[in-house]
Scaffold this motif. Structure first.
Motif, PDB file in Angstrom:
ATOM      1  N   GLU A 142       2.486   1.572  -3.435  1.00  0.00           N
ATOM      2  CA  GLU A 142       1.528   2.037  -4.436  1.00  0.00           C
ATOM      3  C   GLU A 142       1.278   3.529  -4.283  1.00  0.00           C
ATOM      4  O   GLU A 142       1.192   4.255  -5.276  1.00  0.00           O
ATOM      5  N   ARG A 143       1.172   3.993  -3.034  1.00  0.00           N
ATOM      6  CA  ARG A 143       0.965   5.421  -2.808  1.00  0.00           C
ATOM      7  C   ARG A 143       2.171   6.211  -3.310  1.00  0.00           C
ATOM      8  O   ARG A 143       2.023   7.211  -4.004  1.00  0.00           O
ATOM      9  N   ASP A 144       3.372   5.738  -2.982  1.00  0.00           N
ATOM     10  CA  ASP A 144       4.587   6.426  -3.421  1.00  0.00           C
ATOM     11  C   ASP A 144       4.719   6.409  -4.943  1.00  0.00           C
ATOM     12  O   ASP A 144       5.130   7.400  -5.545  1.00  0.00           O
ATOM     13  N   GLY A 193       2.246   6.322  -6.994  1.00  0.00           N
ATOM     14  CA  GLY A 193       1.272   7.297  -7.475  1.00  0.00           C
ATOM     15  C   GLY A 193       1.810   8.712  -7.413  1.00  0.00           C
ATOM     16  O   GLY A 193       1.609   9.511  -8.336  1.00  0.00           O
ATOM     17  N   ASP A 250       0.833  -1.207   0.000  1.00  0.00           N
ATOM     18  CA  ASP A 250       0.000   0.000   0.000  1.00  0.00           C
ATOM     19  C   ASP A 250       0.866   1.256   0.000  1.00  0.00           C
ATOM     20  O   ASP A 250       0.605   2.213  -0.728  1.00  0.00           O
TER      21      ASP A 250
END
Length: 118
Positions: free
Chosen positions: A62-64, A66, A59
């Motif tokens: 994925e945020r990084d 993004g 998670d």
């Protein structure tokens, strides 16, 4: 001769001393199976905790990712041609003024683009 239950032969009852020994051995086996079951449950608990950690890290990644994608899009979205360089190969662009805008041609790779004055 022994009885048969569901296709399995049941040995005849043993004399009293032998029956106690068999029960004692069965108790040992049950205790051993319980220990093995406890060990397996602890291992499974560790595996589940590891999977949760992996999911949390995914998670975060994925945020990084993004964030990096947005930054890249912003960089790409900037008008790199303002610097006079081809966005495709980086060579200097030729500028040809036209009504309503600027025709930019890259002599190195042949890229052409029209940029509105607006």
């Amino acid at each position: 001769a022994g009885d048969s239950v569901m296709g399995a032969d049941i040995p005849p009852l043993s004399p009293q001393g032998s029956l106690v020994a068999e029960l004692t051995e069965l108790r040992r086996e049950v205790a051993s199976l319980r220990q093995q079951g406890t060990i397996l449950l602890r291992m499974l608990s560790g595996v589940l905790a590891s999977l949760k950690d992996i999911r949390n890290h995914e998670d975060i990644l994925e945020r990084d990712i993004g964030v990096v994608e947005k930054e890249i899009e912003q960089i790409i979205g900037q008008d790199d041609t303002r610097a006079g360089l081809c966005p495709s190969c980086g060579a200097p662009l030729e500028h040809h003024l036209a009504s309503g805008g600027d025709l930019r041609i890259c002599p190195a790779c042949g890229l052409s683009q029209f940029v509105d004055k607006a």
